[in-house]
Enzyme design. Sequence first.
Site, mmCIF file in Angstrom:
data_model
loop_
_atom_site.group_PDB
_atom_site.id
_atom_site.type_symbol
_atom_site.label_atom_id
_atom_site.label_comp_id
_atom_site.label_asym_id
_atom_site.label_seq_id
_atom_site.Cartn_x
_atom_site.Cartn_y
_atom_site.Cartn_z
ATOM 1 N N CYS A 194 5.727 2.519 0.302
ATOM 2 C CA CYS A 194 6.089 3.897 0.274
ATOM 3 C C CYS A 194 7.194 4.217 1.255
ATOM 4 O O CYS A 194 7.922 5.069 0.867
ATOM 5 C CB CYS A 194 4.917 4.624 1.164
ATOM 6 S SG CYS A 194 4.597 3.772 2.844
ATOM 7 N N SER A 223 -1.286 8.243 -3.115
ATOM 8 C CA SER A 223 -0.493 9.396 -3.794
ATOM 9 C C SER A 223 -0.470 10.606 -3.329
ATOM 10 O O SER A 223 -1.531 10.786 -2.770
ATOM 11 C CB SER A 223 -0.539 9.056 -5.326
ATOM 12 O OG SER A 223 -2.038 9.803 -5.669
ATOM 13 N N TRP A 268 -3.586 -0.324 -2.580
ATOM 14 C CA TRP A 268 -3.466 -1.502 -2.939
ATOM 15 C C TRP A 268 -2.206 -2.223 -2.382
ATOM 16 O O TRP A 268 -1.804 -3.671 -2.272
ATOM 17 C CB TRP A 268 -3.602 -1.894 -4.127
ATOM 18 C CG TRP A 268 -2.655 -0.923 -5.221
ATOM 19 C CD1 TRP A 268 -3.088 0.164 -5.622
ATOM 20 C CD2 TRP A 268 -1.307 -1.047 -5.266
ATOM 21 N NE1 TRP A 268 -1.870 0.834 -6.417
ATOM 22 C CE2 TRP A 268 -0.815 0.110 -6.099
ATOM 23 C CE3 TRP A 268 -0.109 -2.202 -4.973
ATOM 24 C CZ2 TRP A 268 0.610 0.269 -6.437
ATOM 25 C CZ3 TRP A 268 1.007 -1.793 -5.422
ATOM 26 C CH2 TRP A 268 1.544 -0.789 -6.218
ATOM 27 N N GLU A 289 -1.110 9.674 4.797
ATOM 28 C CA GLU A 289 0.089 9.096 4.456
ATOM 29 C C GLU A 289 0.553 8.955 2.860
ATOM 30 O O GLU A 289 -0.274 8.218 2.236
ATOM 31 C CB GLU A 289 0.181 7.786 5.294
ATOM 32 C CG GLU A 289 1.502 7.276 5.460
ATOM 33 C CD GLU A 289 2.126 6.249 4.458
ATOM 34 O OE1 GLU A 289 2.749 6.740 3.490
ATOM 35 O OE2 GLU A 289 1.485 5.276 4.102
#
Length: 463
Positions: A265, A210, A133, A231
């Site tokens: 990230c 995650s 998201w 990723e």
Amino acid sequence: MAYQTVNPYDNQILASFADLTDPELAEKLDTAQSAFELWSQEAFSDRAVVCSRAAAILRERPDEFARLLTLEMGKLYTESLGEVELTSSILDYYADNAEVLLAPNYLVTASADEGEAMVVSTPLGVILGIQPWNFPYYQLARVAGANIMAGNVVMIKHASIVPQAAAAFERLFLEAGAPEGVYTNIYATKDQLSRVIDDPRIRGVALTGSEGAGSIVAARAGKNLKKSTMELGGSDALIVLADADLDKSVQWAVWGRMNNGGQCCVASKRIIVVESIADKFLSRFQIALSELEAGDPFDPGTTLPPMSSQAAADQLNDQIAEGEKGGATVIPLGKPVPATGAFVQPTIITDIAKDNPVYDQEFFGPVALFFRVPDEDAAVALANDSSYGLGGSVFTQDIEHGVEVAKRIDTGMVFVNHPTWTKADLPFGGVKKSGYGHELAGSGIQEFVNKKLINVVPIDASA
């Protein structure tokens, strides 16, 4: 409903969407496979028309697309507009460069008897994307731009909190002229998603998310002997060496930690500063974070948006408490954030010992972990003392030396004098628990193609 738009600014439910039924999912898989059989035969120039038109539509109507990002996950509206532009640039990049990036590679053979050998890149089929998201369009473009231009088709299971953005991206490609099934959005359940991965028509799986989700999906893809790219999370180090420009390093540290509300990230999650300048840096860093203004993400004066959801905010606050219980020093900064909405107080955590439970955790939000180290070698050692290996950065006025330090950092990406960031023409990927494989640039379009050898051998060649 699993798929809901909940405005994180006030936690009000704005829209709900039903999960796909099994018959609907079966029909979408059939349509995607049929679309691939035709799309894979299209010329690069014809595919480029669709991708270029999709990019143009985004640029023609940026407000329409950006508003959904701010409503669904709370991103500052100015950053939502920036994401729309970044998304456009990725689609344009692959429209303009895919044919060259996937051009045949002619091999040098040892003798005339071996003939002419080449490696060609051919599409695989339906590629499943499972996406998060935090950058609702950019993440989709990374998968869609590369694979649609390579001749694959994509089926996307987006995060359940951004269902309107997910649907908008499917409509975007249809409006741009893509045949039905070239880009497919699915509101799938977890059980359905497992069955989709098992389906023989799915030829590859690209996940951003995650570590926990990645391990489950990678295992399922591996069980089916399917190529995957992962990723995953990151705990990027931003290293400030003794000769760094202090004021500019602080400015970039604030941006690197707090852009996208800290929910990135490759955010600069661990700030590592050499002891000789640590006190000055920390003082200026605290002042800068104290000046953030929490509020409505549509308000131009807001610089600290809510987090993506109340659940995400609660989890981050739990991590802060866990770190403090483990002996760390917690420094909340600035005016109290609003009591309503998914807000988290900007925070710096210092004095984090190796045995603290949060030492190797990823903090996804407006929380910076601050470390002081005696010297450069200690900074590199601390940066590498992580189960993650996504990105990182080094700040120094000696550029050549900065590059040498960057080579020592065990991550997939390192920037010198800038926090880790992303552009269409830069490969993106990590190592260790941050995943494997790449997206963007030439590396990204090479992931889900068959690198096929074609060898034309003289009929009279010896065996």
